[in-house]
Design an enzyme around this catalytic site. Structure first.
Site, PDB file in Angstrom:
ATOM      1  N   LYS A 191     -19.508 -12.339  -3.420  1.00 29.21           N
ATOM      2  CA  LYS A 191     -19.682 -13.736  -3.064  1.00 29.21           C
ATOM      3  C   LYS A 191     -19.913 -13.894  -1.562  1.00 29.21           C
ATOM      4  O   LYS A 191     -20.925 -13.448  -1.047  1.00 29.21           O
ATOM      5  CB  LYS A 191     -18.478 -14.531  -3.566  1.00 29.21           C
ATOM      6  CG  LYS A 191     -18.097 -14.259  -5.022  1.00 29.21           C
ATOM      7  CD  LYS A 191     -19.242 -14.431  -6.004  1.00 29.21           C
ATOM      8  CE  LYS A 191     -18.819 -14.468  -7.460  1.00 29.21           C
ATOM      9  NZ  LYS A 191     -18.297 -13.223  -8.016  1.00 29.21           N
ATOM     10  N   ASP A 230      -6.066 -14.200  -4.496  1.00 26.06           N
ATOM     11  CA  ASP A 230      -7.522 -14.079  -4.542  1.00 26.06           C
ATOM     12  C   ASP A 230      -8.084 -15.049  -3.509  1.00 26.06           C
ATOM     13  O   ASP A 230      -7.962 -16.260  -3.647  1.00 26.06           O
ATOM     14  CB  ASP A 230      -8.030 -14.420  -5.945  1.00 26.06           C
ATOM     15  CG  ASP A 230      -9.519 -14.131  -6.113  1.00 26.06           C
ATOM     16  OD1 ASP A 230     -10.281 -14.353  -5.144  1.00 26.06           O
ATOM     17  OD2 ASP A 230      -9.927 -13.710  -7.201  1.00 26.06           O
ATOM     18  N   ARG A 283     -16.790   9.768  -4.217  1.00 30.50           N
ATOM     19  CA  ARG A 283     -15.851   8.994  -5.025  1.00 30.50           C
ATOM     20  C   ARG A 283     -14.542   8.792  -4.270  1.00 30.50           C
ATOM     21  O   ARG A 283     -13.899   7.751  -4.377  1.00 30.50           O
ATOM     22  CB  ARG A 283     -15.588   9.687  -6.376  1.00 30.50           C
ATOM     23  CG  ARG A 283     -14.502   8.990  -7.191  1.00 30.50           C
ATOM     24  CD  ARG A 283     -14.495   9.444  -8.645  1.00 30.50           C
ATOM     25  NE  ARG A 283     -14.490  10.891  -8.796  1.00 30.50           N
ATOM     26  CZ  ARG A 283     -13.392  11.656  -8.722  1.00 30.50           C
ATOM     27  NH1 ARG A 283     -12.222  11.118  -8.440  1.00 30.50           N
ATOM     28  NH2 ARG A 283     -13.486  12.955  -8.899  1.00 30.50           N
ATOM     29  N   TYR A 300     -10.296 -18.009 -12.151  1.00 29.91           N
ATOM     30  CA  TYR A 300     -11.598 -17.572 -12.680  1.00 29.91           C
ATOM     31  C   TYR A 300     -11.375 -16.978 -14.060  1.00 29.91           C
ATOM     32  O   TYR A 300     -10.480 -16.154 -14.268  1.00 29.91           O
ATOM     33  CB  TYR A 300     -12.228 -16.553 -11.733  1.00 29.91           C
ATOM     34  CG  TYR A 300     -13.310 -15.733 -12.388  1.00 29.91           C
ATOM     35  CD1 TYR A 300     -14.474 -16.344 -12.859  1.00 29.91           C
ATOM     36  CD2 TYR A 300     -13.153 -14.365 -12.583  1.00 29.91           C
ATOM     37  CE1 TYR A 300     -15.459 -15.597 -13.490  1.00 29.91           C
ATOM     38  CE2 TYR A 300     -14.130 -13.614 -13.204  1.00 29.91           C
ATOM     39  CZ  TYR A 300     -15.279 -14.237 -13.663  1.00 29.91           C
ATOM     40  OH  TYR A 300     -16.239 -13.500 -14.309  1.00 29.91           O
TER      41      TYR A 300
END
Length: 385
Positions: A199, A174, A49, A101
């Site tokens: 993406k 972004d 983690r 988005y």
């Protein structure tokens, strides 16, 4: 030895092959925890983690491609944005792009606003002077996409950075649509770059990932504390999938952009299409700006059909192109934003951004471009029935 970005995508950053027995593919360290040699000693890794060798290699690679000092890998792009939002406190204000988005303003509205963080959405492509009017004394950041999703508006990153810094605020960009292969916002003055690694970075529609890339050591430290605490880190196998995807990033982006340019020109000539929005077209308002701040125009385009009634027939008729909600993979995808990516955006905001019920977003893939044209031709014919 200084390498071009195409080579850097393949030869991963700080890649010590000798330490992994000459393995050409970087190993997947599929372990949750790491043994300690003795009390007070560590191999450099304690618990996945916090950090894992495969994820660390990916983070170094993404940071280098974006020309940042650090990248933090998360389970999704939205997890990356949420972690970045944890940098802010109640009473803070952000100026955001209005055409984002749809999941991003949903996060602002449902998660951040109840905590006392406020937002003002503006159209940055209308001019930085327009955005400057929304800045307040309590403004702590500007948040933009460029090009925007899905209306492909282009913002001047340098000007946005200057505006933010003049008010002691951060610029968050972004960069999912262009990837670090085509645009590097940190070089242009941004402070934080966000990617949905699902993406173009991963590139095969087979994994989820997100990144926050920074150049400031203090922001890096804070983000890593947040990531360690909330635990939305990228798993080893997913990290390896993204590493594998990045190795073909350059050739994929080149081919997809070539296809997108040809399809944009072709779509302009189709009687069923009333508007094509692609920054690579000379008549796009952001065309010249894109030429100055990016190395290409990307492979995302938006087009509008004549009638709302044409949309269902078109989406049902496509065969090679998939009707799906994502982008940036090898396959070409059509998305209907008003019911998919932007379903939670208020109608008045959609209208203000020109996002109608006739708009389709097209993620152009790597197929033969004539095959894509043929598929669209038969799909358009189905709308005439």
């Amino acid at each position: 030895m200084s390498l071009a970005i195409e080579s850097r995508c393949i030869h991963l950053e700080n890649d010590d092959r000798a330490a992994r027995y000459g393995a050409v593919s970087y190993p997947i360290y599929q372990t949750a925890t790491f043994a300690h040699p003795a009390l007070g000693q560590s191999t450099g890794f304690d618990y996945s983690r916090v950090q894992n060798p495969t994820r660390q290699q990916l983070e170094k690679t993404v940071a280098a491609l974006e020309q940042g000092t650090d990248a933090v890998a998360f389970s999704t792009g939205m997890a990356a944005i949420l972690a970045v939002m944890e940098l802010f406190a109640p009473g803070d204000h952000l100026v955001t792009e209005s055409d984002l988005y749809g999941g991003t303003p949903r996060l602002f509205r449902t998660i951040c606003e109840p905590k006392g963080i406020t937002f003002t959405a503006v159209n940055f492509s209308a001019g930085i002077e327009h955005a400057a009017k929304a800045v307040r004394p309590e403004t702590k950041a500007l948040f933009i996409e460029t090009p925007t999703n899905p209306m492909m508006n282009v913002t001047d990153i340098r000007a946005a950075a200057e505006l933010a810094h003049a008010h002691g605020a951060l610029l968050i960009v972004d960069n999912t649509f262009l990837s670090p292969y085509l645009q590097n916002p940190l070089v242009l003055g941004a402070d934080i770059v966000i990617h949905s690694g699902t993406k173009y970075l991963a590139g095969h529609n087979d994994t989820l990932a997100g990144f926050a890339v920074v150049k400031d050591a203090e922001i890096s430290h804070r983000l890593r504390e947040i990531a360690k605490t909330i635990g939305a880190n990228l798993a080893p196998f997913d990290s390896w999938l993204v590493l594998r995807g990045i190795q073909t990033l350059a050739v994929r982006m080149d081919r997809a952009e070539q296809n997108a340019m040809e399809l944009a020109l072709w779509l302009q000539k189709q009687p069923q299409v009333t508007r094509v929005i692609y920054p690579g077209l000379p008549d796009h308002p952001g065309h010249e700006l894109m030429k100055r701040q990016a190395r290409g125009f990307g492979a995302m385009l938006t087009f509008e059909v004549r009638r709302k009634e044409d949309v269902p027939a078109l989406l049902k008729a496509v065969r090679l192109i998939r009707f799906a909600e994502s982008l940036g993979g090898t396959e070409s995808l059509l998305t209907y934003p008003i019911t998919q990516t932007h379903a939670d955006v208020p109608p008045e905001v959609l209208a203000a951004n020109g996002l109608t019920d006739r708009i389709l977003r097209f993620s152009v893939g790597l197929e033969n471009v004539q095959d894509l044209k043929d598929d669209l031709t038969q799909a358009f014919a189905a709308t005439e029935g």
